[in-house]
Design a protein around this motif. Structure first.
Motif: not given
Length: 154
Positions: A20-24, A55-57, A115-120
């Motif tokens: 995961v990219s982020k979790a809470s 948050e998942l890619d 662009g510049g960031e991975k999709h989440l």
């Protein structure tokens, strides 16, 4: 001494080990001060609930999608237990478990053409089990809180 950071956490959703990219995970505890004539006089137990976000890619969404396909749809995904586990090389450890989590997709797409960031994709979840949350193996809720509820293992 190395301390735990977000990079140290491994997260398991049911049987899926998904990056995961982020979790809470948030706990809301309705315990309040009891008052007599406007003066504090003890406390009263209140309701409790917990929820969070993950948050998942695109790869994580694909893995979750395979589970959803087997279940019939995203809304039919079974309840998942979520394990957050971190350990440093210096032996510092943290284990948080959330039981009976129900997912719902909140932000499926947020596209920026530059662009510049991975999709989440952001998934919200609600903790639905009376087993609720355990922190380093210790239940958040008391035995009195869950007495008589099916599935409680407190």
């Amino acid at each position: 001494m190395q301390r735990i950071s977000g990079k140290n956490f491994d997260i398991t959703i049911g049987t899926l080990a998904i990056t995961v990219s982020k979790a809470s995970l948030k706990i809301e505890d309705g315990t309040e001060v009891a008052q007599d004539n406007g003066v504090p006089n003890g406390w009263v137990s209140g309701d409790a609930k917990a929820d969070g976000e993950i948050e998942l890619d695109a790869l994580g969404v694909r893995l979750l999608g395979e589970a959803a396909k087997s279940a019939g749809s995203y809304r039919e995904l079974p309840l998942f237990d979520i394990l957050y586990f971190a350990k440093t090389g210096d032996g510092e450890e943290m284990k948080v478990e959330a039981f009976g989590c129900k997912f719902k997709i909140e932000d499926l797409l947020d596209i920026d053409k530059k662009g510049g960031e991975k999709h989440l994709t952001k998934l919200k979840y609600m903790v639905t089990s009376p087993d609720f949350v355990r922190i380093n193996g210790v239940p958040y809720l008391s035995k009195a809180d869950t007495e008589g509820l099916m599935g409680s293992q407190n």
